[in-house]
Design a protein around this motif. Structure first.
Motif, mmCIF file in Angstrom:
data_model
loop_
_atom_site.group_PDB
_atom_site.id
_atom_site.type_symbol
_atom_site.label_atom_id
_atom_site.label_comp_id
_atom_site.label_asym_id
_atom_site.label_seq_id
_atom_site.Cartn_x
_atom_site.Cartn_y
_atom_site.Cartn_z
ATOM 1 N N PHE A 124 0.844 -1.200 0.000
ATOM 2 C CA PHE A 124 0.000 0.000 0.000
ATOM 3 C C PHE A 124 0.877 1.248 0.000
ATOM 4 C CE2 PHE A 124 0.643 0.140 4.606
ATOM 5 C CZ PHE A 124 0.761 -1.212 4.932
ATOM 6 N N ILE A 125 0.233 2.369 -0.280
ATOM 7 C CA ILE A 125 0.963 3.641 -0.372
ATOM 8 C C ILE A 125 0.219 4.705 0.429
ATOM 9 C CG2 ILE A 125 2.090 3.213 -2.594
ATOM 10 C CD1 ILE A 125 -0.177 4.641 -4.005
ATOM 11 N N GLU A 126 0.833 5.866 0.562
ATOM 12 C CA GLU A 126 0.188 6.979 1.261
ATOM 13 C C GLU A 126 0.685 8.273 0.629
ATOM 14 O OE1 GLU A 126 -2.006 8.667 2.430
ATOM 15 O OE2 GLU A 126 -2.370 7.660 4.346
ATOM 16 N N THR A 127 -0.109 9.332 0.765
ATOM 17 C CA THR A 127 0.348 10.653 0.347
ATOM 18 C C THR A 127 1.578 10.999 1.197
ATOM 19 O OG1 THR A 127 -1.975 11.116 0.060
ATOM 20 C CG2 THR A 127 -0.486 12.992 -0.056
ATOM 21 N N PRO A 128 2.680 11.448 0.541
ATOM 22 C CA PRO A 128 3.941 11.570 1.286
ATOM 23 C C PRO A 128 3.861 12.343 2.609
ATOM 24 C CG PRO A 128 4.389 11.727 -1.048
ATOM 25 C CD PRO A 128 2.890 11.640 -0.913
ATOM 26 N N TYR A 129 3.019 13.398 2.688
ATOM 27 C CA TYR A 129 3.019 14.152 3.957
ATOM 28 C C TYR A 129 2.297 13.400 5.070
ATOM 29 C CZ TYR A 129 -1.785 15.774 3.264
ATOM 30 O OH TYR A 129 -3.144 15.826 3.102
ATOM 31 N N ARG A 130 1.628 12.294 4.725
ATOM 32 C CA ARG A 130 0.991 11.479 5.765
ATOM 33 C C ARG A 130 1.743 10.179 6.057
ATOM 34 N NH1 ARG A 130 -4.636 13.253 4.222
ATOM 35 N NH2 ARG A 130 -4.633 11.757 2.519
ATOM 36 N N ASN A 131 2.923 10.013 5.447
ATOM 37 C CA ASN A 131 3.673 8.759 5.639
ATOM 38 C C ASN A 131 3.986 8.466 7.099
ATOM 39 O OD1 ASN A 131 3.887 7.792 3.039
ATOM 40 N ND2 ASN A 131 5.793 8.869 2.593
ATOM 41 N N ASN A 132 4.399 9.505 7.842
ATOM 42 C CA ASN A 132 4.773 9.252 9.232
ATOM 43 C C ASN A 132 3.577 8.818 10.066
ATOM 44 O OD1 ASN A 132 7.515 9.591 8.988
ATOM 45 N ND2 ASN A 132 7.487 11.774 9.521
ATOM 46 N N LYS A 170 14.223 1.931 15.860
ATOM 47 C CA LYS A 170 14.770 3.098 15.151
ATOM 48 C C LYS A 170 13.905 3.333 13.928
ATOM 49 C CE LYS A 170 18.898 5.146 13.216
ATOM 50 N NZ LYS A 170 20.135 4.907 12.485
ATOM 51 N N ARG A 171 13.097 4.387 13.965
ATOM 52 C CA ARG A 171 12.191 4.579 12.846
ATOM 53 C C ARG A 171 12.653 5.723 11.955
ATOM 54 N NH1 ARG A 171 6.520 6.639 14.259
ATOM 55 N NH2 ARG A 171 7.082 7.739 12.333
ATOM 56 N N PRO A 172 12.540 5.548 10.642
ATOM 57 C CA PRO A 172 12.979 6.596 9.721
ATOM 58 C C PRO A 172 11.950 7.722 9.653
ATOM 59 C CG PRO A 172 12.003 4.795 8.492
ATOM 60 C CD PRO A 172 11.957 4.388 9.936
ATOM 61 N N ASP A 173 12.413 8.906 9.277
ATOM 62 C CA ASP A 173 11.495 10.024 9.018
ATOM 63 C C ASP A 173 11.109 9.969 7.545
ATOM 64 O OD1 ASP A 173 10.076 12.316 8.778
ATOM 65 O OD2 ASP A 173 11.785 13.669 9.089
ATOM 66 N N LEU A 174 9.843 9.683 7.264
ATOM 67 C CA LEU A 174 9.384 9.528 5.876
ATOM 68 C C LEU A 174 8.590 10.737 5.398
ATOM 69 C CD1 LEU A 174 8.163 5.822 6.123
ATOM 70 C CD2 LEU A 174 10.324 6.647 5.163
ATOM 71 N N ASN A 175 8.560 11.796 6.201
ATOM 72 C CA ASN A 175 7.733 12.950 5.858
ATOM 73 C C ASN A 175 8.102 13.501 4.480
ATOM 74 O OD1 ASN A 175 5.732 14.889 6.301
ATOM 75 N ND2 ASN A 175 7.262 16.386 6.964
ATOM 76 N N LYS A 176 7.090 13.587 3.624
ATOM 77 C CA LYS A 176 7.231 14.155 2.268
ATOM 78 C C LYS A 176 8.147 13.351 1.347
ATOM 79 C CE LYS A 176 5.847 18.748 3.645
ATOM 80 N NZ LYS A 176 6.314 20.087 3.979
ATOM 81 N N LYS A 177 8.531 12.135 1.782
ATOM 82 C CA LYS A 177 9.311 11.283 0.876
ATOM 83 C C LYS A 177 8.386 10.221 0.304
ATOM 84 C CE LYS A 177 13.432 11.840 3.719
ATOM 85 N NZ LYS A 177 14.181 11.234 4.849
ATOM 86 N N PRO A 178 8.260 10.139 -1.030
ATOM 87 C CA PRO A 178 7.388 9.113 -1.605
ATOM 88 C C PRO A 178 7.802 7.738 -1.090
ATOM 89 C CG PRO A 178 8.320 10.513 -3.335
ATOM 90 C CD PRO A 178 8.971 10.918 -2.052
ATOM 91 N N ALA A 179 6.828 6.933 -0.699
ATOM 92 C CA ALA A 179 7.165 5.626 -0.123
ATOM 93 C C ALA A 179 6.109 4.582 -0.470
ATOM 94 C CB ALA A 179 7.308 5.726 1.382
ATOM 95 N N VAL A 180 6.567 3.353 -0.527
ATOM 96 C CA VAL A 180 5.694 2.190 -0.688
ATOM 97 C C VAL A 180 5.890 1.334 0.560
ATOM 98 C CG1 VAL A 180 5.185 0.163 -2.105
ATOM 99 C CG2 VAL A 180 6.003 2.269 -3.198
ATOM 100 N N PHE A 181 4.791 0.792 1.088
ATOM 101 C CA PHE A 181 4.849 -0.034 2.294
ATOM 102 C C PHE A 181 4.411 -1.453 1.942
ATOM 103 C CE2 PHE A 181 4.157 4.322 3.502
ATOM 104 C CZ PHE A 181 4.918 4.507 4.640
ATOM 105 N N LEU A 182 5.132 -2.436 2.475
ATOM 106 C CA LEU A 182 4.790 -3.838 2.206
ATOM 107 C C LEU A 182 4.816 -4.626 3.506
ATOM 108 C CD1 LEU A 182 7.182 -2.777 -0.008
ATOM 109 C CD2 LEU A 182 6.264 -4.713 -1.243
#
Lengths: 235, 235
Positions: B171-179, B219-231
């Motif tokens: 699934f995916i999310e709008t980048p500003y909502r990734n976190n 240790k969680r990454p900061d994904l704010n505004k970075k396009p991401a795919v989650f699996l």
């Protein structure tokens, strides 16, 4: 620099490599000397198609295919552990997508190596693009059951899912059983359901056509021994 | 020869076009003068990146995007009906995969035109390749619900599916909502479940890492505004 495991797509068949290979992939591949492959012969042939002067005899080829065991995985990553970049080559299309290799990639991930996928062709995703079906939500099921009754009951359930969820339902079959699968689809699914048949994607004779089941029944293609992807959608 | 609707992939971001563009795609694109695009400005820019001398001012650009209506579709195919080949350009990645355009392709299919997908990159499939998860069976869900409670209940159901069926859940999310999505995943899923985060695929700062939920919590990454795919995968 941490060693990198590159995931290297391959042609889907006999199409020229410049139909699917971005120049960047070629540059990366030319730097590698350690490969994990399904079959050495086709891997050597692919590397020679990329560059006739590729120093194949200086390369190490390790085999990972459907006959490999879980306990073989770790030994295949020895070159990475020694600091060499490696390439995981698929036989056709994208490594690890409807293809062995994911156990190996998982091990590389869990050992903390960098895994870098390269861009390339996939008959599944090219079929999805060209089907006209929902590409926002879809499921790939791989192979359906071989037994006719089980297969038809599975098709009924995929059709139901498609009607209820609007997820595109994608599946494949061993090419010599394609006609039997098509028989089952035409016998089982509702006349108003859409079926896309994507056969010989990227090859001579490429055929990617979407019709209703009712329309397919009027004129059905012969898919025997032609690689094909099947997609169902309630529309 | 029947006119052809080519489906033309685009770079995922700022990577050089030769990272994703096979020479064949370039040759095809250079023959086309009729394009269907999401946004004219980025389409013109992409064509200029492919070839600085591309005769952009001689081209027709028709717009099809998320603001288009079903009744607009037919008019967009007028050049095909006049006998011209056309190109459907995505903004990023593969046309029609997590992307508008499929309504248009379906219309072209049902009118009997040839639809030809070209090979290219997809952050979803590159993420799947590099995750180490099951690539024989998987589901792409697009966006999960924005409401936190609904999102978490959905995540629970995806986790259950993954345990029961072993299908990889993507699934995916709008980048500003990734976190916020990552918060929900870490709060909701079992510590032993595997999560692959694939962020900025093909870009500077590409990050494709698979860990258990328990390990991501450390240790969680900061994904704010970075396009991401989650699996997600039960392993």
């Amino acid at each position: 620099m941490k060693p990198i495991l590159y995931l290297i797509p391959s042609p889907l068949g006999e199409e020229p490599v410049d139909h699917i290979l971005p120049p960047y992939n070629q540059r990366i591949i030319l730097t590698l000397r350690h490969f994990i492959v399904e079959e050495i012969k086709t891997a050597r042939r692919y590397l020679r198609r990329i560059d006739r002067t590729f120093p194949i005899d200086d390369c190490e080829f390790l085999i990972f295919n459907e006959h490999s065991h879980a306990e073989d995985v770790s030994a295949l990553l020895v070159p990475l552990r020694k600091g060499f970049n490696m390439g995981l080559l698929s036989e056709a299309g994208l490594p690890c997508v409807a293809d062995p290799g994911s156990a190996l990639v998982r091990e590389a991930q869990l050992e903390g190596y960098v895994v870098k996928p390269l861009s390339g062709p996939s008959s599944i995703f090219m079929a999805l693009m060209a089907s006209g079906f929902n590409g926002q939500q879809f499921t790939f099921h791989g192979y359906l059951p071989v037994d006719k009754r089980e297969r038809e009951s599975r098709l009924k359930s995929l059709e139901r899912d498609s009607v209820q969820t609007h997820y595109t339902q994608i599946f494949i079959e061993t090419p010599y059983r394609n006609n039997a699968l098509l028989d089952s689809i035409l016998a089982t699914c509702n006349p108003g359901i859409y079926l896309c048949i994507a056969s010989q994607v990227q090859q001579e004779g490429e055929f990617i056509v979407t019709k209703t089941i009712a329309d397919w029944k009027k004129k059905r293609p012969d898919l025997n021994k032609k690689p094909a992807v099947f997609l169902l959608s309630a529309g």
